[in-house]
Design a protein around this motif. Sequence first.
Motif, mmCIF file in Angstrom:
data_model
loop_
_atom_site.group_PDB
_atom_site.id
_atom_site.type_symbol
_atom_site.label_atom_id
_atom_site.label_comp_id
_atom_site.label_asym_id
_atom_site.label_seq_id
_atom_site.Cartn_x
_atom_site.Cartn_y
_atom_site.Cartn_z
ATOM 1 N N PHE A 1 0.721 -1.279 0.036
ATOM 2 C CA PHE A 1 0.135 0.040 -0.063
ATOM 3 C C PHE A 1 0.864 1.438 0.109
ATOM 4 O O PHE A 1 0.501 2.228 -0.532
ATOM 5 C CB PHE A 1 -1.067 0.055 1.125
ATOM 6 N N TYR B 1 2.116 1.860 -3.354
ATOM 7 C CA TYR B 1 1.025 2.487 -4.341
ATOM 8 C C TYR B 1 0.681 4.147 -3.936
ATOM 9 O O TYR B 1 0.647 4.929 -4.726
ATOM 10 C CB TYR B 1 -0.332 1.583 -4.114
ATOM 11 N N PHE C 1 3.602 6.045 -5.310
ATOM 12 C CA PHE C 1 3.489 6.181 -6.933
ATOM 13 C C PHE C 1 2.492 7.092 -7.130
ATOM 14 O O PHE C 1 2.856 8.173 -8.083
ATOM 15 C CB PHE C 1 2.909 4.924 -7.295
ATOM 16 N N TRP D 1 7.180 3.454 0.189
ATOM 17 C CA TRP D 1 6.770 4.895 -0.329
ATOM 18 C C TRP D 1 7.847 5.541 -1.165
ATOM 19 O O TRP D 1 7.378 5.849 -2.354
ATOM 20 C CB TRP D 1 6.513 5.790 0.751
ATOM 21 N N GLY E 1 7.705 3.513 -4.568
ATOM 22 C CA GLY E 1 6.655 4.175 -5.366
ATOM 23 C C GLY E 1 6.731 5.494 -5.903
ATOM 24 O O GLY E 1 6.252 6.038 -6.975
#
Length: 142
Positions: A15, A18, A21, A69, A72
């Motif tokens: 997560f 994501y 990103f 993080w 991403g």
Amino acid sequence: MSWTFVVLALVLFLFAIYIGFLCGQWACEKRVITKRDYWIANFAGAAAVVLLTWVFSLFPLVQFAPIGWLGGFIAGLKMSFGESVGPWRKHDEVFNVNKAHRAAADAGDAEERRRARHNGAADRQLISVTDDSKGAGKHAKK
């Protein structure tokens, strides 16, 4: 350590990738125009991860979330930038990926397109959608 903990930590890590990103895409669309801006955004993302790691080190479940993080964020920034720069250029050549990004780097017009996008101009039209009335009647069903 239980399997539940490991699975939940992995889900939170994915997560975080994501979310990173999406943050990278947002940063690139709103702030990044030149190659210099791109590298500043990369270093700012890394600095943010240093701070996030320091804060999240207190919570064992999300210790690895800042690393996800950052991964991403860098990927989102690179994909939204639309040009192969730095080590990404060599990566794209070796693996033969992102041909449009390599072409933009070779053409040298990527910065103009990013500046136009930043100023609110419409994207380039890739196909013609105008009605050609002379040619339309020839192949139209009767």
